[in-house]
Write a protein that holds these residues in place. Structure first.
Motif, PDB file in Angstrom:
ATOM      1  N   LEU A  68     -59.943  74.367  29.917  1.00 29.65           N
ATOM      2  CA  LEU A  68     -60.310  73.159  29.173  1.00 29.65           C
ATOM      3  C   LEU A  68     -61.612  72.545  29.672  1.00 29.65           C
ATOM      4  N   LEU A  69     -62.018  72.853  30.897  1.00 30.22           N
ATOM      5  CA  LEU A  69     -63.362  72.440  31.340  1.00 30.22           C
ATOM      6  C   LEU A  69     -64.427  73.106  30.475  1.00 30.22           C
ATOM      7  N   ALA A  70     -64.250  74.388  30.187  1.00 28.97           N
ATOM      8  CA  ALA A  70     -65.235  75.084  29.363  1.00 28.97           C
ATOM      9  C   ALA A  70     -65.249  74.550  27.936  1.00 28.97           C
ATOM     10  N   LEU A  71     -64.108  74.012  27.488  1.00 29.10           N
ATOM     11  CA  LEU A  71     -64.006  73.543  26.100  1.00 29.10           C
ATOM     12  C   LEU A  71     -64.383  72.073  25.943  1.00 29.10           C
ATOM     13  N   ASP A  72     -64.803  71.419  27.033  1.00 32.90           N
ATOM     14  CA  ASP A  72     -65.235  70.012  26.961  1.00 32.90           C
ATOM     15  C   ASP A  72     -64.128  69.120  26.406  1.00 32.90           C
ATOM     16  N   ALA A  73     -62.910  69.297  26.924  1.00 30.30           N
ATOM     17  CA  ALA A  73     -61.771  68.506  26.472  1.00 30.30           C
ATOM     18  C   ALA A  73     -61.925  67.041  26.878  1.00 30.30           C
ATOM     19  N   HIS A  74     -61.316  66.182  26.069  1.00 27.66           N
ATOM     20  CA  HIS A  74     -61.195  64.762  26.403  1.00 27.66           C
ATOM     21  C   HIS A  74     -59.708  64.406  26.424  1.00 27.66           C
ATOM     22  N   LEU A  75     -59.324  63.637  27.415  1.00 24.53           N
ATOM     23  CA  LEU A  75     -57.913  63.339  27.633  1.00 24.53           C
ATOM     24  C   LEU A  75     -57.629  61.875  27.329  1.00 24.53           C
ATOM     25  N   THR A  76     -56.474  61.624  26.719  1.00 31.24           N
ATOM     26  CA  THR A  76     -56.029  60.258  26.465  1.00 31.24           C
ATOM     27  C   THR A  76     -54.980  59.885  27.506  1.00 31.24           C
ATOM     28  N   LEU A  77     -55.264  58.827  28.247  1.00 32.47           N
ATOM     29  CA  LEU A  77     -54.342  58.324  29.264  1.00 32.47           C
ATOM     30  C   LEU A  77     -53.809  56.988  28.762  1.00 32.47           C
ATOM     31  N   THR A  78     -52.487  56.848  28.767  1.00 30.62           N
ATOM     32  CA  THR A  78     -51.855  55.650  28.202  1.00 30.62           C
ATOM     33  C   THR A  78     -51.091  54.905  29.285  1.00 30.62           C
ATOM     34  N   GLY A  79     -51.348  53.586  29.357  1.00 30.75           N
ATOM     35  CA  GLY A  79     -50.673  52.750  30.352  1.00 30.75           C
ATOM     36  C   GLY A  79     -50.409  51.376  29.791  1.00 30.75           C
ATOM     37  N   PRO A  80     -50.022  50.445  30.627  1.00 29.07           N
ATOM     38  CA  PRO A  80     -49.688  49.091  30.146  1.00 29.07           C
ATOM     39  C   PRO A  80     -50.885  48.352  29.568  1.00 29.07           C
ATOM     40  N   ARG A  81     -52.087  48.797  29.874  1.00 28.59           N
ATOM     41  CA  ARG A  81     -53.295  48.147  29.321  1.00 28.59           C
ATOM     42  C   ARG A  81     -53.789  48.858  28.074  1.00 28.59           C
ATOM     43  N   GLY A  82     -53.038  49.815  27.569  1.00 33.83           N
ATOM     44  CA  GLY A  82     -53.425  50.549  26.371  1.00 33.83           C
ATOM     45  C   GLY A  82     -53.902  51.941  26.690  1.00 33.83           C
ATOM     46  N   GLU A  83     -54.703  52.500  25.775  1.00 35.93           N
ATOM     47  CA  GLU A  83     -55.202  53.869  25.949  1.00 35.93           C
ATOM     48  C   GLU A  83     -56.638  53.858  26.470  1.00 35.93           C
ATOM     49  N   ARG A  84     -56.992  54.904  27.218  1.00 38.11           N
ATOM     50  CA  ARG A  84     -58.393  55.124  27.575  1.00 38.11           C
ATOM     51  C   ARG A  84     -58.672  56.621  27.501  1.00 38.11           C
ATOM     52  N   GLN A  85     -59.920  56.945  27.163  1.00 35.64           N
ATOM     53  CA  GLN A  85     -60.344  58.333  27.018  1.00 35.64           C
ATOM     54  C   GLN A  85     -61.126  58.749  28.271  1.00 35.64           C
ATOM     55  N   VAL A  86     -60.790  59.897  28.794  1.00 34.91           N
ATOM     56  CA  VAL A  86     -61.449  60.401  30.000  1.00 34.91           C
ATOM     57  C   VAL A  86     -61.922  61.834  29.744  1.00 34.91           C
ATOM     58  N   PRO A  87     -63.221  62.116  29.879  1.00 34.53           N
ATOM     59  CA  PRO A  87     -63.672  63.515  29.782  1.00 34.53           C
ATOM     60  C   PRO A  87     -63.035  64.338  30.894  1.00 34.53           C
ATOM     61  N   ILE A  88     -62.728  65.569  30.604  1.00 34.03           N
ATOM     62  CA  ILE A  88     -62.068  66.388  31.627  1.00 34.03           C
ATOM     63  C   ILE A  88     -62.973  66.585  32.849  1.00 34.03           C
ATOM     64  N   ASP A  89     -64.282  66.476  32.657  1.00 32.35           N
ATOM     65  CA  ASP A  89     -65.203  66.553  33.804  1.00 32.35           C
ATOM     66  C   ASP A  89     -64.919  65.462  34.829  1.00 32.35           C
ATOM     67  N   GLU A  90     -64.301  64.342  34.389  1.00 30.49           N
ATOM     68  CA  GLU A  90     -64.033  63.217  35.297  1.00 30.49           C
ATOM     69  C   GLU A  90     -62.550  63.086  35.639  1.00 30.49           C
ATOM     70  N   PHE A  91     -61.735  64.033  35.200  1.00 31.49           N
ATOM     71  CA  PHE A  91     -60.277  63.894  35.367  1.00 31.49           C
ATOM     72  C   PHE A  91     -59.791  64.393  36.722  1.00 31.49           C
ATOM     73  N   PHE A  92     -60.297  65.542  37.166  1.00 30.11           N
ATOM     74  CA  PHE A  92     -59.831  66.114  38.433  1.00 30.11           C
ATOM     75  C   PHE A  92     -60.599  65.483  39.591  1.00 30.11           C
ATOM     76  N   LYS A  93     -59.898  64.792  40.461  1.00 23.53           N
ATOM     77  CA  LYS A  93     -60.537  64.083  41.575  1.00 23.53           C
ATOM     78  C   LYS A  93     -60.470  64.861  42.883  1.00 23.53           C
ATOM     79  N   ASP A  94     -59.403  65.581  43.085  1.00 22.85           N
ATOM     80  CA  ASP A  94     -59.228  66.384  44.299  1.00 22.85           C
ATOM     81  C   ASP A  94     -58.018  67.288  44.060  1.00 22.85           C
ATOM     82  N   THR A  95     -57.667  68.094  45.051  1.00 21.14           N
ATOM     83  CA  THR A  95     -56.506  68.966  44.903  1.00 21.14           C
ATOM     84  C   THR A  95     -55.254  68.119  44.654  1.00 21.14           C
TER      85      THR A  95
END
Length: 289
Positions: free
Chosen positions: A129-156
């Motif tokens: 999905l890194l190669a496909l430039d995926a965007h992820l929807t994260l949902t929490g008590p403050r609503g939804e936010r969009q995160v590019p997969i390039d910024e999703f993985f922070k560490d192992t």
């Protein structure tokens, strides 16, 4: 060995799952397909006091294409990519991933969202999905936010998810004309995680030259990673054997594998070059077809 005792609730909506997650805080874990979390609990390497099962939330199991691309609900099971006509005709790289993923039991229960949230650097979906430039929807008590997969993985095993958020959707852009993508995985035997994996997406201009390239690598860094130097090298080049060999060499230099029972760091770097070259060859062939 058996897990420690834990509480359990089966959420019927995303809102209920978020409420339960917020109520139970760090004591709680989301249970998706369970193919990563349950083995860790049996080994007592993960000891959540409360599991929130999201398997009954139907809205998370949708796989559909709209005018902007492909929407993958976080609970779409791996097996669904094996036979979906939409995948075969429009997103064949997803079929590549599933062919080499685990065994039938894992594919029947495992989910895309669960794999991404687990963030194993050797997991199959992250590199693809890194190669496909995926965007992820994260949902929490403050609503939804969009995160590019390039910024999703922070560490192992660490992601951009806040403790009270759930990964609910993965979006892939629609394939542009004259584009193709592919995934390659080296493993010791069926069911293993990747020793090395590589994915590629190429877009060609009408003359056949590469106008855009994205590469994803798995199991050769603390997270799934891209190879920006190799990607930059590919832009404007002819998609031929020499170009792909050099891109593989550059990608191998950008990887940082560690030695283990699957091989030395030198061996894994050499295999990065091979897997990248093969992924590029298949992606180019699909772009021309």
């Amino acid at each position: 060995m058996q897990p420690h005792a834990f509480g359990y609730a089966r959420a019927t909506s995303v809102a209920e799952a978020v409420r339960l997650l917020r109520k139970n805080g760090d004591r709680a874990k989301i249970l998706a397909g369970g193919q990563s979390l349950i083995p860790l609990m049996k080994l007592r390497l993960a000891n959540p006091e409360f599991l929130i099962d999201i398997g009954g939330i139907s809205e998370l199991s949708a796989l559909r294409e709209d005018g902007e691309g492909l929407s993958i609900g976080a609970m779409v099971r791996d097996r669904e990519f094996e036979h979906a006509e939409l995948v075969k005709t429009r997103y064949p790289i997803l079929g590549d991933v599933v062919k080499g993923l685990g065994d039938p039991q894992v594919r029947n229960l495992g989910t895309v969202g669960g794999s991404l949230a687990h963030a194993d650097p050797a997991g199959d979906w992250g590199a693809a999905l890194l190669a496909l430039d995926a965007h992820l929807t994260l949902t929490g008590p403050r609503g939804e936010r969009q995160v590019p997969i390039d910024e999703f993985f922070k560490d192992t095993f660490a992601t951009a998810l806040h403790p009270d958020e759930i990964l609910t959707e993965i979006r892939l852009p629609a394939p542009v004309p004259h584009s193709g993508s592919a995934y390659q995985k080296l493993k010791r035997k069926t069911g293993d995680f990747a020793t090395v994996s590589a994915s590629a997406r190429l877009a060609l201009n009408p003359g056949g030259a590469i106008v855009e390239a994205r590469l994803g690598l798995g199991a050769v860094g603390p997270t799934a990673i891209r190879a920006p130097r190799a990607e930059a090298f590919l832009a404007g080049k002819s998609p031929d054997e020499a170009t792909f060999a050099e891109a593989g060499r550059l990608a191998s230099q950008e990887s940082s594998p560690v030695p283990d029972l699957h091989g030395s760091a030198e061996y894994k770097r050499a295999m990065v070059a091979v897997m990248v070259r093969r992924a590029l060859e298949t992606a180019a062939a699909r772009a021309r077809s």
